[in-house]
Design a protein around this motif. Structure first.
Motif: not given
Length: 314
Positions: A107-130
């Motif tokens: 609740c207090y560590g991040v504004d929207d943890y679902v959105f944040s984790v999803t964006q982090l998953a996308q960036t991490t996926m691009r990094s690992e695929v590269g």
């Protein structure tokens, strides 16, 4: 009269008090569902976290600011473009499975943890695929999922969220790459088929050669066995004939030592001599004989003399 006048006001006061008590109890008693957590704030500041079951708050002072589910949740990761190590553009999407471990941080560590984790998953996926080549992205999908989960959990620890699994749903390379991969797979299958066919022909030739070799070996062994058996049979036949001749000679010798045997021999020799002279007379018109040996008696006497000398020598 004074009591009657005060009675309506008293009744209204009691009714107001009862309504206040009901509202107070309704506002203060909270039932939290299983696998859920309520975050309570007092005067805008975090006060406590209510877990599943019966809980109480102070009405008009405390309020439920956030409600968080503690169940495992699945979220789609939208499609995104990623470039492999060998510069091939891919379109990748996936499914993210996460769970809230600490409601306070969520609740207090991040504004929207679902959105944040999803964006982090996308960036991490691009990094690992590269980090992988195109062929490896299909072969090492499991390792790719594990690497993405590890990277996300390391970054999302301050948010009180844990990513349990990440699954890549689909990897779409460009159409030209798909055509090239299809041609490559076709060529690889044809190559394997040709290798298997040649291996089969080679094994067939080896089996035929081995069969012919074994047939020749068996034929040679059969011929050798036949020759050995034939030689053994001939040897036994020769031994049998020799044994029979030896026994016949022995019988003749024993018989010749008797008077009856001597007479039989004389008769046999006389017959042989006559037959010999008769044969010579047929072959030639002139026959020369020594004097005194033209008759059978003289021939028999000469033969008997030879036999007697042999018997004496024996």
């Amino acid at each position: 009269m004074d009591i009657l006048e005060l009675l309506p006001s008293l009744l209204s006061g009691w009714i107001f008090l009862a309504i206040f008590i009901v509202i107070f109890l309704r506002s203060s008693v909270k039932f939290v569902p299983q696998n859920s957590a309520f975050i309570v704030e007092r005067f805008g500041k975090y006060n406590k976290t209510m877990e599943a079951g019966l809980n109480f708050i102070v009405p008009f002072i405390d309020r439920i600011a956030y409600t968080r589910s503690l169940k495992e949740q699945a979220y789609d990761v939208p499609q995104q473009a990623a470039i492999t190590k060998d510069n091939i553009s891919l379109v990748v999407d996936g499914v993210l499975y996460l769970k809230v471990l600490d409601p306070y941080k969520a609740c207090y560590g991040v504004d929207d943890y679902v959105f944040s984790v999803t964006q982090l998953a996308q960036t991490t996926m691009r990094s690992e695929v590269g980090k992988l080549e195109l062929d490896k992205t299909f072969e090492e999908r499991e390792n790719l999922n594990t690497a993405i989960v590890s990277s996300i959990n390391e970054a999302s620890e301050p948010w009180g969220v844990q990513v349990l699994r990440y699954e890549i749903k689909d990897i779409e390379p460009p159409r030209s790459v798909l055509d090239a991969m299809e041609r490559q797979m076709k060529a690889e299958r044809e190559k394997r088929a040709a290798i298997l066919e040649s291996e089969g022909q080679r094994q067939s030739d080896i089996n035929i050669a081995e069969g012919e070799k074994q047939a020749r070996v068996l034929a040679a062994e059969a011929e050798r066995s036949e020759q050995v058996l034939k030689a053994e049979g001939e040897a036994k036949a020769i031994l049998a004939v020799a044994q029979a001749q030896a026994e016949a000679i022995e019988v003749v010798g024993r018989t010749a030592s008797t008077p009856e045997g001597q007479k039989a021999i004389q008769l046999e020799l006389a017959g042989k001599a006559i037959e010999a002279k008769h044969a010579i007379a047929k072959e030639s018109s002139v026959v020369l004989l020594p004097d005194g040996q033209s008759n059978a008696s003289s021939l028999v006497a000469e033969a008997m003399t030879i036999i007697n000398k042999l018997n004496q020598t024996k």
